[in-house]
Write a protein that holds these residues in place. Structure first.
Motif, short mmCIF file in Angstrom:
data_model
loop_
_atom_site.label_atom_id
_atom_site.label_comp_id
_atom_site.label_asym_id
_atom_site.label_seq_id
_atom_site.Cartn_x
_atom_site.Cartn_y
_atom_site.Cartn_z
N TYR A 179 0.92 -1.19 0.18
CA TYR A 179 -0.03 -0.01 0.00
C TYR A 179 0.97 1.12 0.20
O TYR A 179 1.61 1.36 0.77
CB TYR A 179 -0.96 0.18 1.21
CG TYR A 179 -2.15 1.06 1.26
CD1 TYR A 179 -3.14 0.61 0.90
CD2 TYR A 179 -1.87 2.42 1.47
CE1 TYR A 179 -4.33 1.52 0.93
CE2 TYR A 179 -2.81 3.32 1.38
CZ TYR A 179 -4.09 2.84 1.19
OH TYR A 179 -5.09 3.62 1.03
N VAL A 180 0.75 1.83 -1.18
CA VAL A 180 1.71 3.24 -1.37
C VAL A 180 0.71 4.22 -0.80
O VAL A 180 -0.12 4.74 -1.37
CB VAL A 180 2.25 3.46 -2.51
CG1 VAL A 180 3.23 4.40 -2.61
CG2 VAL A 180 3.05 1.90 -3.16
N ILE A 189 8.01 -0.93 -6.26
CA ILE A 189 7.25 -2.16 -6.35
C ILE A 189 7.95 -3.40 -6.50
O ILE A 189 8.27 -4.47 -5.98
CB ILE A 189 6.13 -2.28 -7.37
CG1 ILE A 189 5.21 -1.44 -6.86
CG2 ILE A 189 5.36 -3.45 -7.55
CD1 ILE A 189 4.02 -0.94 -7.69
N GLU A 190 9.03 -3.12 -7.45
CA GLU A 190 9.89 -4.36 -8.09
C GLU A 190 11.04 -4.79 -6.75
O GLU A 190 11.17 -5.84 -6.53
CB GLU A 190 10.72 -3.98 -9.43
CG GLU A 190 9.81 -4.14 -10.51
CD GLU A 190 10.37 -3.90 -11.68
OE1 GLU A 190 11.29 -3.47 -11.69
OE2 GLU A 190 9.51 -4.12 -12.76
N ILE A 245 -1.89 -4.47 -4.73
CA ILE A 245 -0.90 -3.28 -4.61
C ILE A 245 -1.71 -2.06 -4.93
O ILE A 245 -2.40 -1.78 -6.02
CB ILE A 245 0.09 -3.51 -5.80
CG1 ILE A 245 0.96 -4.82 -5.42
CG2 ILE A 245 1.29 -2.57 -5.69
CD1 ILE A 245 1.68 -5.06 -6.72
N THR A 246 -1.95 -1.28 -3.89
CA THR A 246 -2.72 0.03 -3.95
C THR A 246 -1.93 1.13 -4.07
O THR A 246 -0.82 1.09 -3.29
CB THR A 246 -3.58 -0.08 -2.57
OG1 THR A 246 -4.37 -1.19 -2.73
CG2 THR A 246 -4.44 1.27 -2.81
N ALA A 295 -0.20 1.70 -13.61
CA ALA A 295 -0.90 0.24 -13.94
C ALA A 295 0.32 -0.65 -14.68
O ALA A 295 0.47 -1.62 -13.75
CB ALA A 295 -1.98 0.23 -14.70
N GLY A 296 1.11 0.12 -15.22
CA GLY A 296 1.91 -0.75 -15.95
C GLY A 296 3.18 -1.22 -14.89
O GLY A 296 3.94 -2.01 -14.91
N ALA A 297 3.23 -0.09 -14.08
CA ALA A 297 4.56 -0.44 -12.82
C ALA A 297 3.94 -1.50 -11.81
O ALA A 297 4.86 -1.72 -11.19
CB ALA A 297 4.73 1.12 -12.26
N GLY A 298 2.70 -1.73 -11.85
CA GLY A 298 2.15 -2.71 -11.03
C GLY A 298 1.17 -2.67 -10.32
O GLY A 298 0.62 -3.60 -9.35
#
Ligand code: SF4
Length: 384
Positions: A65-66, A83-84, A98-99, A116-119
C-alpha cells in the motif's frame, strides 16, 4: 512460499504534497513538485534491512500500500522501482493487492496507465467531496469536475479496482449536501468507498478558523443523521459495510486495510511510518534528515517501539475486531491466537456494553449493534 507462510502487508509512506490541505495533520510536507530520488533510495534501503528478517520468519507479501502524502507525485519509474524492490526481496503471494493513493490534481490518463504498468492493481483516489464549495473550504487543489475526470481516466486506463475517499461532517456544509456527494460517488460505480467523518485536528488552519468563528462545524446530531443516511444509501446500492468507515462491492474488500483490523503483521517503510510484526509495534522517526541518515547508513530509523503483550494485546485485538460489523470478535480465532477465552477475559466489559445496547454476544462471536458502530469509541474504551 510454503503452506505455513504467513501474510504480511507493506505500507510505503510518501510524505510529499503539492500544498497542505486546511484540515490535514498527516506527516507530509507541502510545496512539493515531486518525490526526490534520494527518498526512494532510502525506502529501498530500509526495505533491505527488513527483508532478511521477514524471509527468516516465513512471511509472504500479501499487500503493498503506497500511501501519503500524495503518492501520485511519484514518477511511474520511481513507483516501479519500489514495487519491484519489494517483490524481489520477499516472495509475494499470488493475489498480492497493490494499492496506490492518489489525488485528482496529480493524475492524468498517461500517468495512470504508467502506474498500472508499474504494477498497481488498485487505485485509491482522495476525492473527499464532489461539492466545489466544500473542496475549497478544505483547501483541496481539485474541483469536482477534476475528480470526475480523474475517475473516468482511471477506468479508461484499465483500473478495475477503484476506491474513493469521501468525508462528511465538513465545516459549513448544508443539509443533504454530503449525502448528495456520496450519491454522485456511487453513480460512478467504484468498487470501494471509504466514507469517514472529518475529525478536527488541533493546530490545523481549519481548527484555528473554527476557534476564531470563521468556520462552523456541524453539530453531533447533524453528523449522526448524515452518517445514518449514508450507511443506508451504501447498503441499498449493494456495498458491504465491512468496517466502520469502509464499504466494498462483493469481492473488493481492501485486503491491506483488513489486515490492520485482523491484527496481521505489517511493515511500514518511510518517514514516520509504523509497523507491527510478531507482537512488536514501532514508529519511525519523523525528521527527514534523521530518517535519511539512519537508513542510508544501514540502521533502522525507529523512534519508538513497544511489545504488545498479555491483556493489553488482547484488548487491542478485540477493539480492532469490533470495528468489523459482520465479523466482529470471533471466539474461536481469539482462543487460537491467545490461548484464552474471550468470554472470560471480557466478561465485565461485555456485560456493561450489552447493558448499554452497544454489542450483542452471540454463540460464537461478539458484534457491535448499530448503536455500537455509531458510538464505537465507547466499545473500544471498554475493551482496552
Ligand atoms: S493531500 Fe492528503 S496528505 Fe496531503 S495535505 Fe492534503 S490531506 Fe494532507
Amino acid at each position: 512460499m510454503s503452506r505455513t507462510t504467513r501474510p504480511v502487508g507493506i505500507y510505503i509512506h510518501i510524505p510529499f504534497c503539492r500544498r497542505r490541505c486546511n484540515y490535514c495533520d498527516f506527516l507530509s510536507t507541502g510545496e512539493a513538485t515531486g518525490v526526490p530520488n534520494e527518498y526512494v533510495d532510502a525506502l529501498l534501503s530500509e526495505w533491505g534491512l527488513w527483508a532478511e528478517t521477514l524471509r527468516r520468519q516465513d512471511l509472504g507479501v500479501r499487500s503493498i500500500y503506497v500511501g501519503g502524502g500524495t503518492p501520485s507525485l511519484l514518477e511511474p519509474l520511481q513507483l516501479r522501482r519500489l514495487i519491484e524492490g519489494v517483490r524481489s526481496a520477499v516472495p509475494a503471494m499470488p493475489d498480492c493487492e497493490i494499492t496506490m493513493e492518489s489525488n485528482p490534481d496529480s493524475l492524468d490518463a498517461a500517468r495512470i496507465r504508467a502506474y498500472a504498468g508499474a504494477g498497481i492493481n488498485r487505485l485509491s483516489v482522495g476525492v473527499q467531496s464532489f461539492n466545489d464549495c466544500a473542496l475549497e473550504r478544505l483547501g483541496r487543489l481539485h474541483d469536482s469536475a477534476g475528480a470526475d475526470r480523474a475517475l473516468q481516466q482511471a477506468r479508461e486506463a484499465g483500473i478495475h479496482n477503484l476506491s474513493l475517499d469521501l468525508m462528511y461532517g465538513l465545516p459549513g456544509s448544508l443539509p443533504g449536501e454530503e449525502v448528495a456527494s456520496l450519491r454522485h460517488a456511487i453513480e460512478l460505480s467504484p468498487e470501494h468507498i471509504s466514507w469517514y467523518n472529518l475529525t478536527l485536528a488541533a493546530g490545523t488552519p481549519l481548527a484555528m478558523s473554527v476557534a476564531e468563528g470563521r468556520e462552523v462545524m456541524p453539530d453531533d446530531d447533524t453528523v449522526l443523521g448524515t452518517m445514518r443516511e449514508g450507511w443506508s444509501l451504501l447498503a441499498e446500492s449493494g456495498f458491504e459495510h465491512y468496517e466502520i468507515s469502509n464499504f466494498a462491492r462483493p469481492g473488493f474488500v481492501s485486503q491491506h486495510n483488513l489486515g490492520y483490523w485482523l491484527f496481521t503483521d505489517y511493515v511500514g517503510l518511510g518517514l514516520g511510518a509504523s509497523g507491527f510484526v510478531s507482537g512488536k509495534r514501532w514508529t519511525n522517526v519523523s525528521n527527514m534528515a534523521v530518517y535519511l541518515a539512519a537508513v542510508l547508513g544501514g540502521r533502522f530509523p525507529v523512534e519508538s517501539e513497544e511489545r504488545l503483550e498479555g491483556r493489553f494485546r488482547e484488548g487491542e485485538y478485540a477493539m480492532l475486531r469490533m470495528r468489523l460489523p459482520g465479523a466482529g470478535l470471533d471466539f474461536a480465532t481469539f482462543s487460537e491466537l491467545f490461548r484464552d477465552d474471550a468470554q472470560v477475559v471480557f466478561r465485565e466489559a461485555f456485560a456493561r456494553l450489552m447493558g448499554d445496547g452497544l454489542i450483542s454476544v452471540l454463540e460464537d462471536r461478539a458484534v457491535c449493534t448499530q448503536k455500537g458502530l455509531e458510538l464505537n469509541n465507547l466499545v473500544a474504551g471498554a475493551l482496552i
